[in-house]
Design a protein around this motif. Structure first.
Motif, PDB file in Angstrom:
ATOM      1  N   VAL A  59      39.105  12.555  14.559  1.00 42.34           N
ATOM      2  CA  VAL A  59      38.679  12.585  15.803  1.00 42.34           C
ATOM      3  C   VAL A  59      39.009  14.044  16.659  1.00 42.34           C
ATOM      4  CG1 VAL A  59      38.469  11.602  17.882  1.00 42.34           C
ATOM      5  CG2 VAL A  59      39.045  10.261  16.107  1.00 42.34           C
ATOM      6  N   ALA A  60      40.182  14.616  16.295  1.00 43.26           N
ATOM      7  CA  ALA A  60      40.673  15.842  16.845  1.00 43.26           C
ATOM      8  C   ALA A  60      39.813  16.664  16.119  1.00 43.26           C
ATOM      9  CB  ALA A  60      42.124  16.024  16.815  1.00 43.26           C
ATOM     10  N   GLU A  61      39.452  16.760  14.934  1.00 35.48           N
ATOM     11  CA  GLU A  61      38.862  17.702  14.290  1.00 35.48           C
ATOM     12  C   GLU A  61      37.421  18.100  14.579  1.00 35.48           C
ATOM     13  OE1 GLU A  61      40.355  20.078  12.144  1.00 35.48           O
ATOM     14  OE2 GLU A  61      42.079  19.218  11.476  1.00 35.48           O
ATOM     15  N   LEU A  62      36.915  16.629  14.771  1.00 38.31           N
ATOM     16  CA  LEU A  62      35.448  16.897  15.352  1.00 38.31           C
ATOM     17  C   LEU A  62      35.213  17.454  16.587  1.00 38.31           C
ATOM     18  CD1 LEU A  62      34.533  13.204  14.143  1.00 38.31           C
ATOM     19  CD2 LEU A  62      33.477  15.380  13.392  1.00 38.31           C
ATOM     20  N   VAL A  63      36.376  16.879  17.381  1.00 38.83           N
ATOM     21  CA  VAL A  63      36.388  17.819  18.849  1.00 38.83           C
ATOM     22  C   VAL A  63      36.439  19.291  18.709  1.00 38.83           C
ATOM     23  CG1 VAL A  63      37.655  17.949  21.008  1.00 38.83           C
ATOM     24  CG2 VAL A  63      37.250  15.624  19.961  1.00 38.83           C
ATOM     25  N   ALA A  64      37.244  19.537  17.681  1.00 40.12           N
ATOM     26  CA  ALA A  64      37.498  21.238  17.384  1.00 40.12           C
ATOM     27  C   ALA A  64      35.974  21.828  16.840  1.00 40.12           C
ATOM     28  CB  ALA A  64      38.705  21.591  16.620  1.00 40.12           C
ATOM     29  N   ALA A  65      35.588  20.987  15.942  1.00 41.54           N
ATOM     30  CA  ALA A  65      34.220  21.538  15.350  1.00 41.54           C
ATOM     31  C   ALA A  65      32.958  21.619  16.465  1.00 41.54           C
ATOM     32  CB  ALA A  65      33.624  20.524  14.394  1.00 41.54           C
ATOM     33  N   ALA A  66      33.165  20.828  17.399  1.00 42.05           N
ATOM     34  CA  ALA A  66      32.192  20.849  18.293  1.00 42.05           C
ATOM     35  C   ALA A  66      32.545  22.092  19.421  1.00 42.05           C
ATOM     36  CB  ALA A  66      32.335  19.535  19.288  1.00 42.05           C
ATOM     37  N   ALA A  67      33.857  22.281  19.384  1.00 43.16           N
ATOM     38  CA  ALA A  67      34.048  23.384  20.237  1.00 43.16           C
ATOM     39  C   ALA A  67      34.039  24.945  19.616  1.00 43.16           C
ATOM     40  CB  ALA A  67      35.596  23.195  20.843  1.00 43.16           C
ATOM     41  N   ARG A  68      33.869  25.004  18.227  1.00 45.38           N
ATOM     42  CA  ARG A  68      33.812  26.174  17.770  1.00 45.38           C
ATOM     43  C   ARG A  68      32.283  26.702  17.542  1.00 45.38           C
ATOM     44  NH1 ARG A  68      38.476  24.865  14.381  1.00 45.38           N
ATOM     45  NH2 ARG A  68      37.087  23.163  13.182  1.00 45.38           N
ATOM     46  N   HIS A  69      31.356  25.620  17.620  1.00 42.46           N
ATOM     47  CA  HIS A  69      30.035  26.215  17.169  1.00 42.46           C
ATOM     48  C   HIS A  69      29.005  25.541  18.468  1.00 42.46           C
ATOM     49  CE1 HIS A  69      31.330  26.623  13.187  1.00 42.46           C
ATOM     50  NE2 HIS A  69      31.987  25.599  13.284  1.00 42.46           N
ATOM     51  N   PRO A  70      28.377  26.440  19.289  1.00 45.18           N
ATOM     52  CA  PRO A  70      27.510  25.816  20.304  1.00 45.18           C
ATOM     53  C   PRO A  70      26.508  24.813  19.720  1.00 45.18           C
ATOM     54  CG  PRO A  70      27.608  28.144  20.486  1.00 45.18           C
ATOM     55  CD  PRO A  70      28.340  27.939  19.260  1.00 45.18           C
ATOM     56  N   ASP A  71      26.039  24.987  18.888  1.00 45.73           N
ATOM     57  CA  ASP A  71      25.230  23.945  18.404  1.00 45.73           C
ATOM     58  C   ASP A  71      25.783  22.707  17.864  1.00 45.73           C
ATOM     59  OD1 ASP A  71      26.185  25.302  15.994  1.00 45.73           O
ATOM     60  OD2 ASP A  71      24.164  25.293  15.047  1.00 45.73           O
ATOM     61  N   VAL A  72      26.816  22.564  17.325  1.00 50.63           N
ATOM     62  CA  VAL A  72      27.467  21.513  17.046  1.00 50.63           C
ATOM     63  C   VAL A  72      28.218  20.782  18.253  1.00 50.63           C
ATOM     64  CG1 VAL A  72      29.681  20.522  15.806  1.00 50.63           C
ATOM     65  CG2 VAL A  72      28.385  22.535  14.768  1.00 50.63           C
ATOM     66  N   GLY A  73      28.708  21.671  19.284  1.00 54.89           N
ATOM     67  CA  GLY A  73      28.823  20.793  20.870  1.00 54.89           C
ATOM     68  C   GLY A  73      27.591  20.274  21.271  1.00 54.89           C
ATOM     69  N   GLU A  74      26.633  20.846  21.254  1.00 57.05           N
ATOM     70  CA  GLU A  74      25.151  20.378  21.859  1.00 57.05           C
ATOM     71  C   GLU A  74      24.931  19.117  21.008  1.00 57.05           C
ATOM     72  OE1 GLU A  74      23.154  19.342  24.159  1.00 57.05           O
ATOM     73  OE2 GLU A  74      24.220  21.133  24.664  1.00 57.05           O
ATOM     74  N   VAL A  75      25.005  18.908  19.720  1.00 59.74           N
ATOM     75  CA  VAL A  75      25.133  17.516  18.983  1.00 59.74           C
ATOM     76  C   VAL A  75      25.923  16.570  19.390  1.00 59.74           C
ATOM     77  CG1 VAL A  75      24.896  16.442  17.016  1.00 59.74           C
ATOM     78  CG2 VAL A  75      24.044  18.564  16.784  1.00 59.74           C
ATOM     79  N   ARG A 115      27.686  16.452  22.233  1.00 57.21           N
ATOM     80  CA  ARG A 115      27.433  15.864  23.783  1.00 57.21           C
ATOM     81  C   ARG A 115      26.368  15.147  23.884  1.00 57.21           C
ATOM     82  NH1 ARG A 115      29.503  21.221  24.316  1.00 57.21           N
ATOM     83  NH2 ARG A 115      27.402  22.253  24.451  1.00 57.21           N
ATOM     84  N   GLY A 116      25.130  15.535  23.197  1.00 56.84           N
ATOM     85  CA  GLY A 116      24.069  14.456  23.001  1.00 56.84           C
ATOM     86  C   GLY A 116      24.401  13.289  22.542  1.00 56.84           C
ATOM     87  N   LEU A 117      25.047  13.015  21.551  1.00 57.65           N
ATOM     88  CA  LEU A 117      25.530  11.771  20.891  1.00 57.65           C
ATOM     89  C   LEU A 117      26.102  10.980  22.015  1.00 57.65           C
ATOM     90  CD1 LEU A 117      27.597  12.213  17.717  1.00 57.65           C
ATOM     91  CD2 LEU A 117      25.552  10.932  17.993  1.00 57.65           C
ATOM     92  N   TYR A 118      27.130  11.557  22.839  1.00 56.89           N
ATOM     93  CA  TYR A 118      27.658  10.772  23.701  1.00 56.89           C
ATOM     94  C   TYR A 118      26.891  10.446  25.167  1.00 56.89           C
ATOM     95  CZ  TYR A 118      32.187  10.726  21.462  1.00 56.89           C
ATOM     96  OH  TYR A 118      33.192  10.374  20.664  1.00 56.89           O
ATOM     97  N   ARG A 119      25.828  11.451  25.367  1.00 56.34           N
ATOM     98  CA  ARG A 119      25.219  11.035  26.378  1.00 56.34           C
ATOM     99  C   ARG A 119      24.023   9.839  25.944  1.00 56.34           C
ATOM    100  NH1 ARG A 119      24.311  16.580  27.042  1.00 56.34           N
ATOM    101  NH2 ARG A 119      22.524  16.687  25.333  1.00 56.34           N
ATOM    102  N   ARG A 120      23.790   9.638  24.612  1.00 52.64           N
ATOM    103  CA  ARG A 120      23.193   8.490  24.664  1.00 52.64           C
ATOM    104  C   ARG A 120      23.826   7.356  24.386  1.00 52.64           C
ATOM    105  NH1 ARG A 120      20.761  12.450  21.197  1.00 52.64           N
ATOM    106  NH2 ARG A 120      22.172  11.934  19.190  1.00 52.64           N
ATOM    107  N   ARG A 121      25.084   7.409  23.994  1.00 51.04           N
ATOM    108  CA  ARG A 121      25.981   6.143  23.790  1.00 51.04           C
ATOM    109  C   ARG A 121      26.217   5.789  25.163  1.00 51.04           C
ATOM    110  NH1 ARG A 121      31.034   5.423  20.855  1.00 51.04           N
ATOM    111  NH2 ARG A 121      29.907   3.437  20.329  1.00 51.04           N
ATOM    112  N   ILE A 122      26.651   6.715  26.132  1.00 52.18           N
ATOM    113  CA  ILE A 122      27.032   6.281  27.454  1.00 52.18           C
ATOM    114  C   ILE A 122      25.987   5.668  28.276  1.00 52.18           C
ATOM    115  CG2 ILE A 122      27.688   7.431  29.681  1.00 52.18           C
ATOM    116  CD1 ILE A 122      29.756   9.270  27.738  1.00 52.18           C
ATOM    117  N   ARG A 123      24.523   6.022  27.993  1.00 52.51           N
ATOM    118  CA  ARG A 123      23.713   5.489  28.753  1.00 52.51           C
ATOM    119  C   ARG A 123      23.468   3.958  28.789  1.00 52.51           C
ATOM    120  NH1 ARG A 123      18.577   7.879  26.524  1.00 52.51           N
ATOM    121  NH2 ARG A 123      19.881   9.787  27.124  1.00 52.51           N
TER     122      ARG A 123
END
Lengths: 207, 207
Positions: free
Chosen positions: B115-131, B133-141
């Motif tokens: 879980v932490a490694e995925l959070v760091a992966a999202a923080a390291r690459h803008p495009d991974v971060g966008e993916v 955040r998009g995942l969570y936007r869809r889940r939260i809806r």
């Protein structure tokens, strides 16, 4: 990472290492933290540094611990709504400066930056994880006392679980920084405190 | 990571790659995810894999997206307290299985693991971060809609901010998993929902 055992250490060298590492982290970010460079800037042998902090993850969490220890303590004005808002604003400000470290001033990417790297460092090494959890336990204790005093004076309902309340508040903040990338401005933090204090139930349903 | 542009891809190869990567992540953890090995197991050329997912971080978030997409949707029984508890239990269960991936079954270390490694992966690459955040936007809806319906039928107070309420709930959960390492069992999650619904203020202070 235990400072109470083993050979006595050169605390002046430790200090120079932490300063050089902090400088590297804040200007170049996590990717820019290089142990060899830090040793050179601190004027210590690489073996000295590796003996004390065996990986970059260990060194980075030590820098973070050092930064958190220097922060302003929780203030208690007797108004729990204002005190919790002030507490959250302080955390948000600190997180934002760590998050932005090593990035251009006008960078608008919502990346969690070094905050996320520290979380991953703590997840990779059991001893780094223990240091990070210990850091947070100490920090949270001050806020727990704030909530307990507000409960004693009747502002909060009897039996309020301080850890649960702080989980909702700090949790929402970290969740936005680490997961959703949503902003955590002052207005948001005030609304967050209001929501946790007032509850979401409509009045007729309120227990 | 945009699937709508560029040359048409071999979706069967993508599927085999994601399955091999998921298998590697769940058995060997983040450190055990090796792009070359995944390509070999999936029977595709390394260049095919790199063209689609240029780094291990990109590949890992694609696996995570794939796992989240297959999860059970939010259920609405008309009792918001029960529905939010069920929603949180589902998230906690999924997080726990990702957190434990690649570790011995009886490992008691509270590490956030992948879980932490995925959070760091999202923080390291803008495009991974966008993916991410998009995942969570869809889940939260889906959960936002649940809260909105409870507000419409008068269970929650008028004007309840669904995102703020979900930040308090999911935030507390992620905060425990990623930061404090405290457990998130069913009893905790029920108390958390209760705290967010009832609020912490004593009755005489309630707005």
């Amino acid at each position: 990472m235990d400072t109470s055992r083993g050979r006595p250490r050169d605390s002046d060298a430790d200090r120079r290492i932490l300063q050089a590492a902090r400088q590297a982290l804040l200007t170049a970010g996590y990717a820019g933290l290089a142990i060899d460079e830090v040793a050179r800037h601190a004027g210590v042998a690489k073996t000295t540094l590796y003996r004390r902090w065996p990986t970059k993850d260990h060194l980075a969490i030590a820098v973070y611990a050092d930064m958190l220890d220097q922060e302003v303590p929780v203030t208690d004005t007797g108004d729990v709504r204002a005190d919790l808002s002030a507490y959250l604003k302080q955390i948000a400000g600190a997180l934002d400066s760590v998050r932005r470290a090593g990035r251009p001033a006008h960078d608008t990417d919502p990346s969690a930056g070094i905050v996320a790297e520290l979380v991953a460092a703590a997840a990779r090494h059991p001893d780094v994880g223990e240091v990070m959890r210990g850091l947070y336990r100490r920090r949270i204790r001050l806020a727990v006392e704030l909530v307990e005093r507000a409960t004693e004076r009747g502002e909060l309902r009897a039996g309020t679980d301080p850890v649960l309340l702080l989980d909702q508040l700090a949790g929402a903040l970290y969740y936005r920084v680490l997961i959703t990338g949503a902003p955590v401005g002052d207005n948001y933090l005030e609304r967050l405190v209001g929501a946790a204090l007032d509850g979401a139930l409509s009045t007729k349903e309120q227990r």
